[in-house]
Design an enzyme around this catalytic site. Structure first.
Site, PDB file in Angstrom:
ATOM      1  N   ARG A  61     -57.774 -78.038  62.834  1.00 30.89           N
ATOM      2  CA  ARG A  61     -56.413 -78.085  63.386  1.00 30.89           C
ATOM      3  C   ARG A  61     -56.293 -77.191  64.605  1.00 30.89           C
ATOM      4  NH1 ARG A  61     -53.275 -75.873  58.725  1.00 30.89           N
ATOM      5  NH2 ARG A  61     -51.504 -75.937  60.172  1.00 30.89           N
ATOM      6  N   ASP A  92     -59.319 -75.856  52.947  1.00 33.13           N
ATOM      7  CA  ASP A  92     -58.322 -75.323  53.891  1.00 33.13           C
ATOM      8  C   ASP A  92     -59.001 -74.634  55.061  1.00 33.13           C
ATOM      9  OD1 ASP A  92     -55.661 -74.395  54.814  1.00 33.13           O
ATOM     10  OD2 ASP A  92     -56.483 -72.441  54.280  1.00 33.13           O
ATOM     11  N   LYS A 122     -53.954 -71.734  48.950  1.00 34.61           N
ATOM     12  CA  LYS A 122     -54.580 -70.453  48.599  1.00 34.61           C
ATOM     13  C   LYS A 122     -53.776 -69.728  47.522  1.00 34.61           C
ATOM     14  CE  LYS A 122     -54.826 -69.171  53.019  1.00 34.61           C
ATOM     15  NZ  LYS A 122     -54.681 -70.395  53.821  1.00 34.61           N
ATOM     16  N   HIS A 137     -46.274 -63.569  49.016  1.00 30.77           N
ATOM     17  CA  HIS A 137     -46.972 -63.888  50.258  1.00 30.77           C
ATOM     18  C   HIS A 137     -46.012 -63.765  51.427  1.00 30.77           C
ATOM     19  CE1 HIS A 137     -49.660 -65.788  53.141  1.00 30.77           C
ATOM     20  NE2 HIS A 137     -48.620 -66.502  53.536  1.00 30.77           N
ATOM     21  N   SER A 149     -51.500 -75.443  53.735  1.00 28.21           N
ATOM     22  CA  SER A 149     -52.537 -74.447  54.008  1.00 28.21           C
ATOM     23  C   SER A 149     -52.227 -73.146  53.278  1.00 28.21           C
ATOM     24  CB  SER A 149     -52.638 -74.203  55.516  1.00 28.21           C
ATOM     25  OG  SER A 149     -53.543 -73.156  55.790  1.00 28.21           O
TER      26      SER A 149
END
Length: 441
Positions: free
Chosen positions: A168, A161, A187, A82, A183
């Site tokens: 947020r 999320d 995922k 990621h 967050s």
């Protein structure tokens, strides 16, 4: 249990239990806890923070709020990558085929871009016919047979999320390390991989502008991943200039193909080899960094990584001939050179502005409903430390609207600063963060 009591407890700086966090996340997801209550809680977290155990429990509660992918039918250790995002970040298009060519399964869920350029899914759709919507059985079969598949995120992946992030965003509570880390990692954990390698960007083109903040985020995510039983390693890399030379969807695809062909920019290849090294180590494919790096370079030299890209594109309905015939990829109708108006060394690039150049040309989304023009963008000729003569080409813009191109050219010119004396080039890889600690690269 009452939400009122949990808000007060966090407002007082106390730690919440696993059960309290699960009650809150489940209640907010199913609508029994209201936005105004969760807003108050988020503000309390913003000021009081969360400890490591709370952050792990929050992440797991969000991951468990929706679908959890079961990748057990895929042979081998599944390793995901990621990136926290940047300008010109096309690493998945290069890294995936390199790692898959060495027999390590790459089963990846990616998103679309919101901002200056498209995400990995948008870039892949530059290949005619390519589909990122696969039935789960085909997804698993593709990974088992060719070791690679990339699909879009399911709608029910970590729905808590999605709700929390939207809240947020409108309550000025985005910028908190625990909330950012949970967050991202909710995922990643829901996506089912056995190990996770993170590319945390820092610099003027990254979400984390300051290196210290990037290190803090990396440490938090590594703690979460390892706390959840997934080996997690973070690489902190420089984003004070675009990665590679191309910014824009099909242009980045072409650069990825060039890199897999051994003709790409050095920084892109170096980052992919570094990330790939840790993916291979996490997959227990090699015992040392030296062995892993050498194997990754060999996939470029022997053509196996490029061949793997061809297999991957074909397996997901795309036309693999586009890898070898660039005319089959989306192509802009207009090109425009941006020429330097002074001589000197490139001292600074406002990287976010280069991203905005792509957005102005139509290469990104201002809203989720925006249509992306896959053909447009910019290819740089000069980066930090390079010498430029007055009148020399700094970059080439690709577009389909002359008015947009003129606006983009002005923004591009304003993004470059020059020095009369030589400038030291940026170090690309800065830190490695593991469960054992943080070290300079």
């Amino acid at each position: 249990m009452r939400m009122y009591d949990l808000i007060m407890k966090k407002r007082s700086g106390e730690a919440l239990t696993k059960e309290e966090i699960e009650y809150m996340i489940n209640g907010y997801t199913n609508g029994t806890i209201m936005d105004y209550q969760m807003s108050a809680f988020l503000m309390a977290v913003y000021f009081k923070g969360m400890d490591e155990e709370e952050t792990v429990n929050l992440t797991m509660a969000m991951a468990n709020s929706g679908d959890l992918l079961d990748l057990s039918a895929i042979d081998g250790i599944k390793v995901d990558k990621h990136s926290t995002g940047g300008v010109g970040d096309k690493t998945s298009l290069v890294l995936g085929p390199m790692v898959a060519a060495l027999g390590v399964p790459v089963a990846k869920m990616s998103g679309r871009g919101l901002g200056h350029t498209g995400g990995t899914i948008d870039k892949l759709e530059s290949f005619p016919g390519f589909s990122t919507v696969l039935p789960s059985e085909q997804f698993i079969n593709n990974v088992n047979s060719i070791k690679m598949a990339i699909v879009g995120q399911t709608a029910n992946l970590a729905p808590a999320d999605k709700k929390l992030y939207a809240l947020r965003d409108v309550t000025a509570t985005v910028d908190n390390i625990s909330l950012i880390a949970s967050s991202i990692m909710s995922k990643k954990l829901a996506a089912g991989s056995d190990a996770i390698i993170l590319d945390v960007k820092t610099g003027n083109g990254a979400f984390m502008k300051k290196e210290a903040d990037a290190i803090a985020l990396a440490r938090a995510m590594v703690q979460i991943g390892n706390g959840a039983g997934r080996e997690t390693i973070a690489i902190i890399s420089d984003m004070n200039q675009p990665l590679g030379l191309a910014v824009g969807n099909s242009l980045e695809v072409k650069e990825a193909i060039d890199t897999l062909s051994g003709k790409g920019p050095n920084d892109l290849l170096e980052l992919c080899v570094t990330l790939g090294t840790y993916m291979l180590l996490a997959a227990r494919k090699y015992a040392t960094e030296e062995e892993a790096r050498a194997a990754l370079y060999e996939t470029i030299n022997d053509g196996s990584a490029l061949k793997k890209l061809e297999e991957f594109v074909k397996a997901q309905g795309g036309n693999p001939e586009a890898i070898y015939d660039r005319t089959l990829l989306p192509k802009a109708s207009i090109t425009m050179e941006v020429k330097s108006e002074e001589s000197g060394f490139v001292e600074k690039i406002e990287t976010d502005e280069i991203g905005m150049v792509s957005l102005v040309l139509g290469g990104g989304r201002e809203t989720k409903e925006s249509e992306i023009d896959l053909s447009v963008g910019v290819v740089l000729n000069k980066k930090i430390g390079d010498y430029v003569e007055n009148g020399e080409t700094l970059a080439v813009l690709y577009g389909n609207d002359l008015k947009k191109m003129e606006t983009a050219k002005e923004r591009f010119m304003a993004a470059y600063s020059f020095s009369k004396t030589p400038v030291t080039k940026n170090s690309l890889i800065k830190w490695i963060v593991t469960a054992q600690g943080t070290r300079k690269y």
